[in-house]
Design a protein around this motif. Structure first.
Motif, PDB file in Angstrom:
ATOM      1  N   GLY A  91      12.160   0.752 -16.697  1.00 58.20           N
ATOM      2  CA  GLY A  91      12.140   1.935 -15.857  1.00 58.20           C
ATOM      3  C   GLY A  91      10.802   2.226 -15.210  1.00 58.20           C
ATOM      4  N   ALA A  92       9.846   1.303 -15.370  1.00 59.27           N
ATOM      5  CA  ALA A  92       8.514   1.535 -14.804  1.00 59.27           C
ATOM      6  C   ALA A  92       8.499   1.389 -13.285  1.00 59.27           C
ATOM      7  CB  ALA A  92       7.502   0.578 -15.425  1.00 59.27           C
ATOM      8  N   GLY A  93       9.469   0.659 -12.733  1.00 60.59           N
ATOM      9  CA  GLY A  93       9.537   0.476 -11.285  1.00 60.59           C
ATOM     10  C   GLY A  93       9.284  -0.944 -10.819  1.00 60.59           C
ATOM     11  N   LYS A  94       9.178  -1.877 -11.750  1.00 64.26           N
ATOM     12  CA  LYS A  94       8.855  -3.265 -11.388  1.00 64.26           C
ATOM     13  C   LYS A  94       9.924  -3.866 -10.471  1.00 64.26           C
ATOM     14  CE  LYS A  94       8.871  -4.716 -15.630  1.00 64.26           C
ATOM     15  NZ  LYS A  94       9.369  -3.464 -16.253  1.00 64.26           N
ATOM     16  N   SER A  95      11.184  -3.743 -10.871  1.00 62.18           N
ATOM     17  CA  SER A  95      12.269  -4.341 -10.085  1.00 62.18           C
ATOM     18  C   SER A  95      12.378  -3.701  -8.715  1.00 62.18           C
ATOM     19  CB  SER A  95      13.596  -4.217 -10.843  1.00 62.18           C
ATOM     20  OG  SER A  95      13.562  -4.962 -12.043  1.00 62.18           O
ATOM     21  N   THR A  96      12.197  -2.385  -8.637  1.00 64.22           N
ATOM     22  CA  THR A  96      12.267  -1.700  -7.342  1.00 64.22           C
ATOM     23  C   THR A  96      11.176  -2.202  -6.408  1.00 64.22           C
ATOM     24  OG1 THR A  96      13.143   0.267  -8.439  1.00 64.22           O
ATOM     25  CG2 THR A  96      12.250   0.548  -6.228  1.00 64.22           C
ATOM     26  N   LEU A  97       9.973  -2.382  -6.939  1.00 64.86           N
ATOM     27  CA  LEU A  97       8.864  -2.880  -6.136  1.00 64.86           C
ATOM     28  C   LEU A  97       9.170  -4.256  -5.574  1.00 64.86           C
ATOM     29  CD1 LEU A  97       5.885  -2.109  -5.346  1.00 64.86           C
ATOM     30  CD2 LEU A  97       5.176  -3.565  -7.248  1.00 64.86           C
ATOM     31  N   ILE A  98       9.736  -5.119  -6.407  1.00 69.17           N
ATOM     32  CA  ILE A  98      10.050  -6.484  -5.975  1.00 69.17           C
ATOM     33  C   ILE A  98      11.184  -6.495  -4.955  1.00 69.17           C
ATOM     34  CG2 ILE A  98      10.918  -8.709  -6.779  1.00 69.17           C
ATOM     35  CD1 ILE A  98       7.904  -7.907  -7.410  1.00 69.17           C
TER      36      ILE A  98
ATOM     37  N   ARG B  56       0.824  -1.207   0.000  1.00 73.36           N
ATOM     38  CA  ARG B  56       0.000   0.000   0.000  1.00 73.36           C
ATOM     39  C   ARG B  56       0.861   1.261   0.000  1.00 73.36           C
ATOM     40  NH1 ARG B  56      -3.869  -1.682   5.109  1.00 73.36           N
ATOM     41  NH2 ARG B  56      -4.936  -3.478   4.156  1.00 73.36           N
ATOM     42  N   GLY B  57       0.589   2.157  -0.936  1.00 72.69           N
ATOM     43  CA  GLY B  57       1.234   3.464  -0.960  1.00 72.69           C
ATOM     44  C   GLY B  57       2.743   3.414  -0.964  1.00 72.69           C
ATOM     45  N   ILE B  58       3.315   2.505  -1.769  1.00 75.50           N
ATOM     46  CA  ILE B  58       4.765   2.323  -1.778  1.00 75.50           C
ATOM     47  C   ILE B  58       5.438   3.429  -2.602  1.00 75.50           C
ATOM     48  CG2 ILE B  58       6.673   0.793  -2.371  1.00 75.50           C
ATOM     49  CD1 ILE B  58       4.944  -0.283  -0.118  1.00 75.50           C
ATOM     50  N   SER B  59       6.362   4.139  -1.969  1.00 76.08           N
ATOM     51  CA  SER B  59       7.163   5.163  -2.645  1.00 76.08           C
ATOM     52  C   SER B  59       8.634   4.920  -2.328  1.00 76.08           C
ATOM     53  CB  SER B  59       6.763   6.565  -2.196  1.00 76.08           C
ATOM     54  OG  SER B  59       5.423   6.859  -2.569  1.00 76.08           O
ATOM     55  N   LYS B  60       9.464   5.094  -3.335  1.00 77.17           N
ATOM     56  CA  LYS B  60      10.906   4.866  -3.165  1.00 77.17           C
ATOM     57  C   LYS B  60      11.669   5.823  -4.072  1.00 77.17           C
ATOM     58  CE  LYS B  60      14.894   2.687  -2.408  1.00 77.17           C
ATOM     59  NZ  LYS B  60      15.633   2.812  -1.136  1.00 77.17           N
ATOM     60  N   SER B  61      12.638   6.527  -3.472  1.00 76.17           N
ATOM     61  CA  SER B  61      13.436   7.490  -4.241  1.00 76.17           C
ATOM     62  C   SER B  61      14.908   7.118  -4.203  1.00 76.17           C
ATOM     63  CB  SER B  61      13.252   8.908  -3.671  1.00 76.17           C
ATOM     64  OG  SER B  61      11.919   9.351  -3.832  1.00 76.17           O
ATOM     65  N   PHE B  62      15.576   7.417  -5.318  1.00 77.61           N
ATOM     66  CA  PHE B  62      17.026   7.356  -5.403  1.00 77.61           C
ATOM     67  C   PHE B  62      17.514   8.775  -5.658  1.00 77.61           C
ATOM     68  CE2 PHE B  62      15.608   3.122  -6.787  1.00 77.61           C
ATOM     69  CZ  PHE B  62      16.309   2.326  -5.886  1.00 77.61           C
ATOM     70  N   PRO B  63      18.807   9.032  -5.520  1.00 76.75           N
ATOM     71  CA  PRO B  63      19.302  10.392  -5.768  1.00 76.75           C
ATOM     72  C   PRO B  63      18.857  10.930  -7.132  1.00 76.75           C
ATOM     73  CG  PRO B  63      21.030   9.048  -4.790  1.00 76.75           C
ATOM     74  CD  PRO B  63      19.876   8.128  -5.074  1.00 76.75           C
TER      75      PRO B  63
ATOM     76  N   SER C  13      11.076  -8.205  -1.307  1.00 74.20           N
ATOM     77  CA  SER C  13      12.008  -9.278  -0.959  1.00 74.20           C
ATOM     78  C   SER C  13      13.007  -8.880   0.124  1.00 74.20           C
ATOM     79  CB  SER C  13      12.767  -9.740  -2.205  1.00 74.20           C
ATOM     80  OG  SER C  13      13.545  -8.679  -2.735  1.00 74.20           O
ATOM     81  N   GLY C  14      12.947  -7.637   0.606  1.00 79.43           N
ATOM     82  CA  GLY C  14      13.826  -7.236   1.697  1.00 79.43           C
ATOM     83  C   GLY C  14      15.171  -6.695   1.279  1.00 79.43           C
ATOM     84  N   ILE C  15      15.430  -6.597  -0.025  1.00 82.36           N
ATOM     85  CA  ILE C  15      16.701  -6.013  -0.476  1.00 82.36           C
ATOM     86  C   ILE C  15      16.753  -4.533  -0.116  1.00 82.36           C
ATOM     87  CG2 ILE C  15      18.029  -5.406  -2.544  1.00 82.36           C
ATOM     88  CD1 ILE C  15      17.227  -8.039  -3.754  1.00 82.36           C
ATOM     89  N   TYR C  16      15.629  -3.835  -0.307  1.00 82.76           N
ATOM     90  CA  TYR C  16      15.492  -2.477   0.206  1.00 82.76           C
ATOM     91  C   TYR C  16      14.746  -2.588   1.538  1.00 82.76           C
ATOM     92  CZ  TYR C  16      16.718  -1.038  -4.546  1.00 82.76           C
ATOM     93  OH  TYR C  16      17.352  -0.865  -5.745  1.00 82.76           O
ATOM     94  N   PRO C  17      15.435  -2.444   2.651  1.00 81.09           N
ATOM     95  CA  PRO C  17      14.836  -2.746   3.963  1.00 81.09           C
ATOM     96  C   PRO C  17      13.923  -1.641   4.468  1.00 81.09           C
ATOM     97  CG  PRO C  17      17.082  -1.989   4.255  1.00 81.09           C
ATOM     98  CD  PRO C  17      16.855  -2.055   2.766  1.00 81.09           C
ATOM     99  N   LYS C  18      13.261  -1.937   5.586  1.00 77.53           N
ATOM    100  CA  LYS C  18      12.377  -0.962   6.228  1.00 77.53           C
ATOM    101  C   LYS C  18      13.158   0.326   6.503  1.00 77.53           C
ATOM    102  CE  LYS C  18      13.369  -2.928  10.807  1.00 77.53           C
ATOM    103  NZ  LYS C  18      12.805  -3.563  12.000  1.00 77.53           N
ATOM    104  N   GLY C  19      12.474   1.431   6.342  1.00 78.11           N
ATOM    105  CA  GLY C  19      13.116   2.720   6.537  1.00 78.11           C
ATOM    106  C   GLY C  19      13.667   3.336   5.273  1.00 78.11           C
ATOM    107  N   SER C  20      13.855   2.521   4.227  1.00 79.85           N
ATOM    108  CA  SER C  20      14.396   3.047   2.975  1.00 79.85           C
ATOM    109  C   SER C  20      13.294   3.386   1.969  1.00 79.85           C
ATOM    110  CB  SER C  20      15.357   2.028   2.349  1.00 79.85           C
ATOM    111  OG  SER C  20      14.655   0.869   1.915  1.00 79.85           O
ATOM    112  N   PHE C  21      12.034   3.161   2.370  1.00 83.16           N
ATOM    113  CA  PHE C  21      10.909   3.456   1.482  1.00 83.16           C
ATOM    114  C   PHE C  21       9.701   3.845   2.335  1.00 83.16           C
ATOM    115  CE2 PHE C  21      10.615  -0.985   2.591  1.00 83.16           C
ATOM    116  CZ  PHE C  21       9.265  -1.190   2.822  1.00 83.16           C
ATOM    117  N   GLU C  22       8.691   4.376   1.670  1.00 84.08           N
ATOM    118  CA  GLU C  22       7.442   4.723   2.345  1.00 84.08           C
ATOM    119  C   GLU C  22       6.360   3.727   1.944  1.00 84.08           C
ATOM    120  OE1 GLU C  22       6.497   8.674   1.233  1.00 84.08           O
ATOM    121  OE2 GLU C  22       8.378   9.526   1.958  1.00 84.08           O
TER     122      GLU C  22
ATOM    123  N   ALA D   6      11.646   6.452  -8.036  1.00 88.09           N
ATOM    124  CA  ALA D   6      11.432   5.196  -8.740  1.00 88.09           C
ATOM    125  C   ALA D   6      10.005   4.692  -8.595  1.00 88.09           C
ATOM    126  CB  ALA D   6      12.413   4.143  -8.228  1.00 88.09           C
ATOM    127  N   LEU D   7       9.404   4.913  -7.422  1.00 89.11           N
ATOM    128  CA  LEU D   7       8.022   4.500  -7.165  1.00 89.11           C
ATOM    129  C   LEU D   7       7.287   5.639  -6.476  1.00 89.11           C
ATOM    130  CD1 LEU D   7       8.559   0.859  -5.802  1.00 89.11           C
ATOM    131  CD2 LEU D   7       7.750   1.495  -8.068  1.00 89.11           C
TER     132      LEU D   7
END
Length: 421
Positions: A45-52, A13-20, A56-65, A24-25
């Motif tokens: 570049g749609a954001g599929k890999s970032t979402l996954i 729900r409401g997943i957002s993720k930014s890189f410099p 899967s825990g590669i981007y851990p808690k605190g690194s995304f909304e 991305a999401l």
């Protein structure tokens, strides 16, 4: 099954993720039901890999909304192990097995059963063999991974997930390196898992596969959630429209061209194995390509296509014989540097391992194989920037800056960087 299919095993729900410099999401949602095959589609570049990677825990808690809900319980994964413990198993396009270890060792890696602090190898072998049976592999579980073909290695990844009692199986471009027969085996396994109530998130650019296998499909575009549709209720044209944001009349229009003279020719190329020195990986292959044409090289997985090209540029440790001609002049190629000097570019199948230096910038990667263009006693920074800008524009690489590290790009944009190089 009908009752369980009405409920969600997973909600993002409401997943957002930014890189410099890039988002991305942006407020992305995904809901997956029990026992369904849920496709996720979108352009590079749609954001599929970032979402996954978040799932899967590669981007851990605190690194995304946003929120992760698994079986009605809110979860926060600090690492991959916690995601796996929650029943999420992810199989990436690039095989992540340890080649020098056996199948059994890979399946139980980090989770070996033991008695009195000693690994129970008999149990490891027996249970690994059962897991292999589930995915239709008949080889001995103590066989080393490096002795398997790419298709079998991918099935081992699935066996590993099943052994860990995965409830949600994520498949990221699973058929990219599989033969037609191996694709059929994969589809059979996925359908069997669906009947058992295992949910599958299926990421693919191959829309025919989506329509053959998936129950529902969610679409991402430019990091945003576009919508979810039942596959039975959507056409391919509508799905493409959702992915690209416009109507495409002709996906792959055929262009007319005139073929010129033979510009590239290979004669009697033979590539030998580095260990079994008399074994030929490629045996007296000859072909030619004319100016202005695209020459396709086809074959099943293991047929020697990759070895042929790597042997041609002398990128393999074993002996290689044969001749390479450009404009009817024989080229002396003893190593990949010689091939570059001759004007031969190579885009490897292993993008991350052999194609790009992920920790370096886009600019540095694009100019890496042609430093002579920008080097006069020292690297000419303005010229390096101009070269990189040219190919970022030409290949439409989605990035806020040429200084962006390649590891922060989507898989498709990473591939464009390799092509630009």
């Amino acid at each position: 099954m009908e009752k369980s299919m009405e409920k969600n095993i997973l909600e993002m729900r409401g997943i957002s993720k930014s890189f410099p410099g890039v988002k991305a999401l942006d407020n992305v949602c995904l809901k997956v039901k029990y026992g369904e095959v849920h496709a996720v589609c979108g352009e590079n570049g749609a954001g599929k890999s970032t979402l996954i990677k978040i799932l899967s825990g590669i981007y851990p808690k605190g690194s995304f909304e946003g929120e992760l809900i698994v079986e009605g319980r809110q979860r926060q994964f600090a690492n991959v192990r916690e995601s796996e413990d929650a029943g999420i198993a992810t199989i990436y396009q690039e095989i992540e097995l340890i080649q020098e270890l056996s199948i059994a060792e890979n399946i139980f890696l980090g989770r070996q059963p033991n008695r009195f602090s000693v690994i129970d190898w008999m149990k490891v072998q027996a249970e690994a063999q059962e897991a292999l049976k589930e995915v239709g592999i008949t080889v001995d579980s103590m066989t080393k991974i490096k002795e398997l073909g790419v298709g079998q290695q991918q099935l081992v990844e699935i066996a590993k997930a099943l052994q860990r009692n995965a409830k949600v199986l994520v498949l990221d471009e699973p058929t990219a390196s599989l033969s037609e027969g191996e694709v059929e085996i994969l589809f059979t396994i996925v359908n069997k898992l669906r009947r058992r109530g295992v949910s599958c998130i299926y990421i693919s650019h191959r829309l025919d596969e989506v329509f053959e296998l998936a129950d529902r499909v969610s679409v991402l575009r430019d990091g945003q959630y576009i919508g979810t549709e039942d596959v039975a209720d959507i056409t391919k044209d509508k799905l493409i429209n959702m992915m690209v944001g416009r109507e495409l009349k002709n996906l792959f229009p055929k262009e007319n061209f005139e073929r010129g003279e033979i510009g590239f020719e290979v004669k009697n190329l033979t590539v030998y194995d580095a260990v079994e020195k008399n074994r030929r990986l490629v045996d007296h292959v000859s072909f030619c390509a004319r100016y202005g044409e695209i020459l396709g090289i086809a074959g099943l997985v293991g047929a020697g296509r990759t070895e042929m090209i790597q042997g041609l540029i002398r990128a393999l440790p074993g002996k290689t014989t044969g001749q390479v001609y450009i404009d009817k002049k024989e080229m002396k190629i003893n190593n990949p540097i010689d091939a570059i000097r001759c004007g031969i570019g190579y885009v490897p199948e292993d993008r991350k391992g052999a194609g790009a230096v992920l920790g370096m910038s886009i600019k540095e990667n694009i100019t890496l194989a042609s430093l002579k263009k920008i080097f006069r006693m020292f690297i000419n920074g303005s010229r390096e920037t101009a070269e990189a800008d040219k190919y970022v524009s030409y290949l439409q690489i989605k990035t806020p800056s040429i200084e962006q590290k390649v590891e922060n790009l989507s898989g498709g944009n990473q591939q464009k960087v390799v092509i630009g190089k």
